[in-house]
Motif scaffolding. Sequence first.
Motif, PDB file in Angstrom:
ATOM      1  N   ALA A 102      -6.879   9.550   4.480  1.00 48.99           N
ATOM      2  CA  ALA A 102      -6.731   8.222   3.865  1.00 48.99           C
ATOM      3  C   ALA A 102      -5.698   7.349   4.578  1.00 48.99           C
ATOM      4  O   ALA A 102      -5.486   6.207   4.183  1.00 48.99           O
ATOM      5  N   ARG A 103      -5.067   7.874   5.607  1.00 49.45           N
ATOM      6  CA  ARG A 103      -4.209   7.023   6.444  1.00 49.45           C
ATOM      7  C   ARG A 103      -5.020   5.824   6.980  1.00 49.45           C
ATOM      8  O   ARG A 103      -4.487   4.748   7.178  1.00 49.45           O
ATOM      9  N   ARG A 107       6.082  11.201   3.976  1.00 51.38           N
ATOM     10  CA  ARG A 107       5.564  10.452   5.131  1.00 51.38           C
ATOM     11  C   ARG A 107       5.641   8.947   4.896  1.00 51.38           C
ATOM     12  O   ARG A 107       5.795   8.156   5.832  1.00 51.38           O
ATOM     13  N   ARG A 150       0.823  -1.215   0.000  1.00 54.22           N
ATOM     14  CA  ARG A 150       0.000   0.000   0.000  1.00 54.22           C
ATOM     15  C   ARG A 150       0.860   1.269   0.000  1.00 54.22           C
ATOM     16  O   ARG A 150       0.405   2.343  -0.396  1.00 54.22           O
ATOM     17  N   ARG A 184      -1.266  18.427   3.129  1.00 53.11           N
ATOM     18  CA  ARG A 184      -0.983  17.081   2.624  1.00 53.11           C
ATOM     19  C   ARG A 184       0.241  17.149   1.736  1.00 53.11           C
ATOM     20  O   ARG A 184       0.640  18.210   1.285  1.00 53.11           O
ATOM     21  N   THR A 185       0.825  15.985   1.504  1.00 50.36           N
ATOM     22  CA  THR A 185       2.130  15.996   0.852  1.00 50.36           C
ATOM     23  C   THR A 185       2.203  15.133  -0.405  1.00 50.36           C
ATOM     24  O   THR A 185       3.231  15.114  -1.050  1.00 50.36           O
ATOM     25  N   ASP A 186       1.149  14.414  -0.750  1.00 51.35           N
ATOM     26  CA  ASP A 186       1.230  13.543  -1.927  1.00 51.35           C
ATOM     27  C   ASP A 186       0.800  14.290  -3.197  1.00 51.35           C
ATOM     28  O   ASP A 186      -0.026  15.196  -3.132  1.00 51.35           O
TER      29      ASP A 186
HETATM   30  C1  EPS Z   1      -3.373  12.083   3.797  1.00 52.31           C
HETATM   31  C2  EPS Z   1      -2.359  13.009   3.618  1.00 52.31           C
HETATM   32  C3  EPS Z   1      -0.937  12.630   3.628  1.00 52.31           C
HETATM   33  C4  EPS Z   1      -0.793  11.139   3.333  1.00 52.31           C
HETATM   34  C5  EPS Z   1      -1.682  10.349   4.266  1.00 52.31           C
HETATM   35  C6  EPS Z   1      -3.110  10.657   3.976  1.00 52.31           C
HETATM   36  O1  EPS Z   1      -0.413  12.828   4.899  1.00 52.31           O
HETATM   37  P1  EPS Z   1       0.376  14.154   5.331  1.00 52.31           P
HETATM   38  O2  EPS Z   1       0.011  15.236   4.375  1.00 52.31           O
HETATM   39  O3  EPS Z   1      -0.089  14.358   6.729  1.00 52.31           O
HETATM   40  O4  EPS Z   1       1.827  13.792   5.261  1.00 52.31           O
HETATM   41  O5  EPS Z   1       0.549  10.757   3.407  1.00 52.31           O
HETATM   42  O6  EPS Z   1      -1.511   8.979   4.048  1.00 52.31           O
HETATM   43  C7  EPS Z   1      -0.803   8.219   4.956  1.00 52.31           C
HETATM   44  C8  EPS Z   1      -0.111   8.678   5.946  1.00 52.31           C
HETATM   45  C9  EPS Z   1      -0.910   6.793   4.662  1.00 52.31           C
HETATM   46  O7  EPS Z   1      -0.330   5.994   5.411  1.00 52.31           O
HETATM   47  O8  EPS Z   1      -1.571   6.460   3.667  1.00 52.31           O
HETATM   48  C10 EPS Z   1      -4.768  12.529   3.739  1.00 52.31           C
HETATM   49  O9  EPS Z   1      -5.027  13.732   3.964  1.00 52.31           O
HETATM   50  O10 EPS Z   1      -5.660  11.727   3.466  1.00 52.31           O
END
Ligand code: EPS
Length: 395
Positions: free
Chosen positions: A136-137, A49, A40, A340-342
């Motif tokens: 989505a974590r 992250r 995943r 968020r970072t993705d």
């Molecule tokens: C997520 C935002 C991101 C993702 C996270 C889900 O986290 P952040 O911006 O806090 O770094 O990395 O997903 C996970 C940590 C994971 O394990 O899938 C969101 O807003 O849904």
Amino acid sequence: MIRFLTAGESHGAALVVVLEGVPAGLELAAEDIADELARRRLGYGRGPRMRFEEDVVTLVGGVRHGRTLGSPVAIEIANTEWTRNPEKWGTEMSPAAVDGPTRAPLTQIRPGHADLAGMQKYGFTDARDVLERASARETAARVAAGTVAKQLLGTLGVEIVSHVVQMGPVRLPHGIRPRPEDLAAVDANEVRCLDDATAEAMIEEIKLAAKDGDSLGGVVEVVAYGVPIGLGSHVHWDRKLDAALARSVMSIQAIKGVEIGEGFEVAGRRGSEAHDAVTWSADDGYQRSSSLAGGVEGGISTGEPLVVRAAMKPLATLNRPSLATVDVLSKEAGVSFKERTDVTAVPACGVVAEHMVALTLADEAARKFGGDSVAEMVANHRSFVAALADGPVGT
Ligand code: EPS
């Protein structure tokens, strides 16, 4: 028959999942779950992250000496950021009341997320009270539960694969569909796409979006092979297999569309070209000429490969000021902030969808074949298959 509940916030201490209804005697190890969780985390376009946060799995209940007991299976996925660095999120996400200031509350809501509707519904003044759970974590907990479901389905000969069929505007040519033996090759690809040329074009598209501080959505496909004939039913709306699949896959964060088989494509065809013709021969039994229905007819599995597709919207928060928004307390206008970072999570979404399909199929298989132990369930399955072959219409 097989139920599950997840709990936990994205930056909280841990995610927890409890599954009830898993028969006794299923082989299960924490490593099996960790392996699926690692799948995943794959995918070009994920944030940092994914590298610094680990998914540490503990089997808390329902398993003894590597086998399920028939009691609820409880799994914990610890947030290693808490154990290694308690200061980072410990206060912010503390379950206990906190004296003194934490971070400033998030009052500028992020359009496209659950923030505003969630704050209105629950009476919150800090968007973090919503977004930490909406994140989505949480899908890590679903994958953990889905690992158990996949393992159970494996005892019935069901194998499930997933792949990415569209990334932004880049589509995989029709007709390329992985078999179970292709799954390792799919996982080895950075965008989980079997076709090299398409995968390269997808990666280019992600790079372009990243450069613009933008995000991408896409479409994932799940294919289940070896699904027994007869899961689900035509007799009532809430017993239809396709309805159950649509619900479970639609519940994945950011999914906005679900399709079974060639659902949207055949809507534009004439009836004469929209269905799978059936033939029979003494050697091969019943055969369908095509797989437009995606392995479900009348809400019942046909025994053909089951095909479910899910459309994921592009992530709503961008690495650049984007959508107009407001501060819900001051009512000041602003532009959406970054939380968020993705760039894209489509490759990971395929793995999540695979596990949600597994959970739905395992639930339906338990309903059809029952049994308190895996041995009983497998025997019931075998006797159904034999009775079907010898029955009035055969297989
Ligand atoms: C997520 C935002 C991101 C993702 C996270 C889900 O986290 P952040 O911006 O806090 O770094 O990395 O997903 C996970 C940590 C994971 O394990 O899938 C969101 O807003 O849904």
